[in-house]
Design a protein around this motif. Sequence first.
Motif, PDB file in Angstrom:
ATOM      1  N   GLU A  26       9.833   7.522   3.337  1.00  0.00           N
ATOM      2  CA  GLU A  26      10.774   8.010   2.331  1.00  0.00           C
ATOM      3  C   GLU A  26      10.606   9.525   2.243  1.00  0.00           C
ATOM      4  OE1 GLU A  26      10.845   5.716  -1.384  1.00  0.00           O
ATOM      5  OE2 GLU A  26       9.583   4.230  -0.372  1.00  0.00           O
ATOM      6  N   PHE A  27      11.541  10.261   2.838  1.00  0.00           N
ATOM      7  CA  PHE A  27      11.467  11.709   2.851  1.00  0.00           C
ATOM      8  C   PHE A  27      11.913  12.294   1.505  1.00  0.00           C
ATOM      9  CE2 PHE A  27      11.965  10.674   7.402  1.00  0.00           C
ATOM     10  CZ  PHE A  27      10.878  11.361   7.914  1.00  0.00           C
ATOM     11  N   ASN A  28      11.545  13.559   1.289  1.00  0.00           N
ATOM     12  CA  ASN A  28      11.884  14.248   0.042  1.00  0.00           C
ATOM     13  C   ASN A  28      11.451  13.445  -1.182  1.00  0.00           C
ATOM     14  OD1 ASN A  28      13.300  16.523   1.312  1.00  0.00           O
ATOM     15  ND2 ASN A  28      14.855  15.004   1.869  1.00  0.00           N
ATOM     16  N   THR A  29      10.299  12.817  -1.067  1.00  0.00           N
ATOM     17  CA  THR A  29       9.770  11.979  -2.145  1.00  0.00           C
ATOM     18  C   THR A  29       8.378  12.485  -2.490  1.00  0.00           C
ATOM     19  OG1 THR A  29      11.024  10.089  -1.272  1.00  0.00           O
ATOM     20  CG2 THR A  29       9.262   9.615  -2.861  1.00  0.00           C
ATOM     21  N   GLU A  30       8.313  13.330  -3.499  1.00  0.00           N
ATOM     22  CA  GLU A  30       7.046  13.940  -3.881  1.00  0.00           C
ATOM     23  C   GLU A  30       6.308  13.073  -4.896  1.00  0.00           C
ATOM     24  OE1 GLU A  30       5.252  18.054  -5.875  1.00  0.00           O
ATOM     25  OE2 GLU A  30       7.422  17.766  -5.650  1.00  0.00           O
ATOM     26  N   VAL A  31       5.030  12.865  -4.657  1.00  0.00           N
ATOM     27  CA  VAL A  31       4.173  12.143  -5.589  1.00  0.00           C
ATOM     28  C   VAL A  31       3.525  13.162  -6.521  1.00  0.00           C
ATOM     29  CG1 VAL A  31       2.121  10.698  -5.821  1.00  0.00           C
ATOM     30  CG2 VAL A  31       3.730  10.283  -3.953  1.00  0.00           C
ATOM     31  N   VAL A  32       3.676  12.968  -7.826  1.00  0.00           N
ATOM     32  CA  VAL A  32       3.142  13.930  -8.779  1.00  0.00           C
ATOM     33  C   VAL A  32       1.970  13.382  -9.588  1.00  0.00           C
ATOM     34  CG1 VAL A  32       5.317  15.188  -8.991  1.00  0.00           C
ATOM     35  CG2 VAL A  32       4.861  13.262 -10.531  1.00  0.00           C
ATOM     36  N   ASP A  33       1.782  12.059  -9.597  1.00  0.00           N
ATOM     37  CA  ASP A  33       0.686  11.509 -10.381  1.00  0.00           C
ATOM     38  C   ASP A  33       0.288  10.141  -9.830  1.00  0.00           C
ATOM     39  OD1 ASP A  33      -1.013  11.867 -12.839  1.00  0.00           O
ATOM     40  OD2 ASP A  33      -0.086   9.954 -13.359  1.00  0.00           O
ATOM     41  N   VAL A  56       0.859  -1.180   0.000  1.00  0.00           N
ATOM     42  CA  VAL A  56       0.000   0.000   0.000  1.00  0.00           C
ATOM     43  C   VAL A  56       0.894   1.228   0.000  1.00  0.00           C
ATOM     44  CG1 VAL A  56      -1.705   1.305   1.337  1.00  0.00           C
ATOM     45  CG2 VAL A  56      -1.843  -1.191   1.220  1.00  0.00           C
ATOM     46  N   CYS A  57       0.507   2.254  -0.725  1.00  0.00           N
ATOM     47  CA  CYS A  57       1.232   3.518  -0.728  1.00  0.00           C
ATOM     48  C   CYS A  57       0.488   4.518   0.150  1.00  0.00           C
ATOM     49  CB  CYS A  57       1.359   4.053  -2.150  1.00  0.00           C
ATOM     50  SG  CYS A  57       2.125   5.684  -2.255  1.00  0.00           S
ATOM     51  N   VAL A  58       1.142   5.048   1.162  1.00  0.00           N
ATOM     52  CA  VAL A  58       0.591   6.099   2.017  1.00  0.00           C
ATOM     53  C   VAL A  58       1.279   7.400   1.663  1.00  0.00           C
ATOM     54  CG1 VAL A  58       0.234   6.905   4.379  1.00  0.00           C
ATOM     55  CG2 VAL A  58       0.144   4.456   3.881  1.00  0.00           C
ATOM     56  N   ILE A  59       0.515   8.384   1.214  1.00  0.00           N
ATOM     57  CA  ILE A  59       1.073   9.675   0.818  1.00  0.00           C
ATOM     58  C   ILE A  59       0.907  10.656   1.964  1.00  0.00           C
ATOM     59  CG2 ILE A  59       0.976  11.557  -0.849  1.00  0.00           C
ATOM     60  CD1 ILE A  59      -0.255   9.606  -2.847  1.00  0.00           C
ATOM     61  N   GLU A  96       6.777  11.005   1.772  1.00  0.00           N
ATOM     62  CA  GLU A  96       6.636  12.356   2.316  1.00  0.00           C
ATOM     63  C   GLU A  96       7.425  13.338   1.452  1.00  0.00           C
ATOM     64  OE1 GLU A  96       6.219  15.844   3.985  1.00  0.00           O
ATOM     65  OE2 GLU A  96       4.984  14.135   4.601  1.00  0.00           O
ATOM     66  N   ALA A  97       6.759  14.390   0.980  1.00  0.00           N
ATOM     67  CA  ALA A  97       7.380  15.335   0.055  1.00  0.00           C
ATOM     68  C   ALA A  97       8.464  16.183   0.712  1.00  0.00           C
ATOM     69  CB  ALA A  97       6.322  16.234  -0.567  1.00  0.00           C
ATOM     70  N   THR A  98       8.369  16.420   2.031  1.00  0.00           N
ATOM     71  CA  THR A  98       9.340  17.271   2.721  1.00  0.00           C
ATOM     72  C   THR A  98      10.392  16.418   3.415  1.00  0.00           C
ATOM     73  OG1 THR A  98       8.179  17.392   4.848  1.00  0.00           O
ATOM     74  CG2 THR A  98       7.441  18.883   3.104  1.00  0.00           C
ATOM     75  N   ASP A  99      11.230  17.078   4.214  1.00  0.00           N
ATOM     76  CA  ASP A  99      12.329  16.359   4.869  1.00  0.00           C
ATOM     77  C   ASP A  99      12.026  16.002   6.318  1.00  0.00           C
ATOM     78  OD1 ASP A  99      12.345  18.872   5.966  1.00  0.00           O
ATOM     79  OD2 ASP A  99      14.482  19.255   5.651  1.00  0.00           O
ATOM     80  N   ARG A 100      10.745  16.103   6.721  1.00  0.00           N
ATOM     81  CA  ARG A 100      10.427  15.814   8.125  1.00  0.00           C
ATOM     82  C   ARG A 100       8.965  15.405   8.260  1.00  0.00           C
ATOM     83  NH1 ARG A 100      11.797  21.827   9.819  1.00  0.00           N
ATOM     84  NH2 ARG A 100      13.188  21.399   8.076  1.00  0.00           N
ATOM     85  N   ILE A 101       8.635  14.838   9.404  1.00  0.00           N
ATOM     86  CA  ILE A 101       7.253  14.475   9.683  1.00  0.00           C
ATOM     87  C   ILE A 101       6.507  15.698  10.220  1.00  0.00           C
ATOM     88  CG2 ILE A 101       7.971  12.112  10.268  1.00  0.00           C
ATOM     89  CD1 ILE A 101       7.129  12.953  13.218  1.00  0.00           C
ATOM     90  N   GLY A 102       5.192  15.573  10.362  1.00  0.00           N
ATOM     91  CA  GLY A 102       4.420  16.617  11.019  1.00  0.00           C
ATOM     92  C   GLY A 102       3.420  17.319  10.129  1.00  0.00           C
ATOM     93  N   GLY A 103       3.619  17.275   8.798  1.00  0.00           N
ATOM     94  CA  GLY A 103       2.664  17.902   7.906  1.00  0.00           C
ATOM     95  C   GLY A 103       2.451  19.368   8.230  1.00  0.00           C
TER      96      GLY A 103
END
Length: 438
Positions: free
Chosen positions: A98-105, A7-10, A34-41
């Motif tokens: 996986e930090f700094n991992t942006e989902v684009v599609d 499962v992919c959790v974004i 996670e698109a950024t370098d840390r947790i917390g949104g």
Amino acid sequence: MDRSERVCVIGAGYVGNGVAGALTRAGVDYDQLEATDRIGGNWSHGVYDSTHLISSKTSTQYVEFPMPDDYPTFPSRQQMLAYLQSYVDEFGLEQRIEFNTEVVDVRPVDANGMAGWHVRLASGEVRRYRAVVVANGHYWERNMPHYPGTFTGEQIHSKDYRRPTDFAADGRVLVVGAGNSASDIAVEASATFGTADISMRRGYWFIPKTMFGVPVSELDRVWWPMPLQRAAFKMMLRLSYGDYESYGLARPDHKLFTRDVTVNTSLMYALQHGRVVPRPEIERFDGPTVHFTDGTSSDYNTVVWATGFRTRFPMLDESMFVWEDGDPLLIEHVLAPRFANIYLMGLVAPRSGAGRIISHGAAFLAEAIDAQPRFSEPLADVVGRWIPARSSMLAGSAEILCRIRLLRQGLRALSAAAAMRPTLSPVRTPAPKEQIPS
């Protein structure tokens, strides 16, 4: 890359980590991106330094992981971030992020996602997953109103505000909006410069953080009919605040709980002391001058747009949803009609803290992900025969928790029945039950 058994959790914020915790306890294999370098949104990169919870710690904490005893009733941003980090550490979740991992599609492998989903990253990598949980939050695309004329001072959205140094030095501040952020920022500006104005285009409902010493978020634990809720709350508001017009505020132009309420105590104090001055809606700009709809005007050098956000899913084909009043039609705020193996978590605005909703909702989600292969059609359509899709994010916590409990019971019954007849997909072995009580 084929990860069709995962499962992919974004997202690795408040909601995303709650989902990851539930999947971990249920034995469901997943990746968390996670698109950024840390947790917390939003708590990490979307709120101002002085932010405190508007809901109590007991209604905000995850069921399976209480906040520390020495936390105050309304913890600060720093305490909330520390708590979210300790949750990740307690359940060993960070090794899966996986930090700094942006989902684009994100697109279905087949017509409706029954065969899984393709996830494309900003790096160009494409992965295939059995299911996708979108938990990237809905407080990120800024809603910026437009009025005639040009304002020549500083403009900032509340999401980009961090501390009083973000105001222009001269200190003539106008905050536009009437929500929690607008109220806090107006009070902070008045404390910094002695006074600040706040512009509201209509009448809103303001609720204190506590009533009779009890956090209002703790009053939403037992379901009772909406007419009774409204009558009781309006009586308590009358006892707490009296008439809104005595504060210079317009009367609310809608029924209580039909729109977001503002939970704030400090604004009313500042209004009574003349530190914050209410203004009506903006009519137009003229250089540093702001003209209002009541014919008055004033000069400012900072306008803070605390005007909320638009609901968007930039990684999804948004035509897959039916939109109503700016929000997608979903079943129980999670399931997208006509599509399988796609789950949107966090699209709910409860009247109290979201901790119990996240914990129990994520446990239901883990069961739903495991159950989908037993059905020959999207689970959303199966559930949709009994529960209609709706767009509103507003709901009472007790109401949502009751429905989650019924959904889990119904899902187990449906899964048992589906397992006894042939399906288009093989039956999976049920995962271990989660530790959240039913």
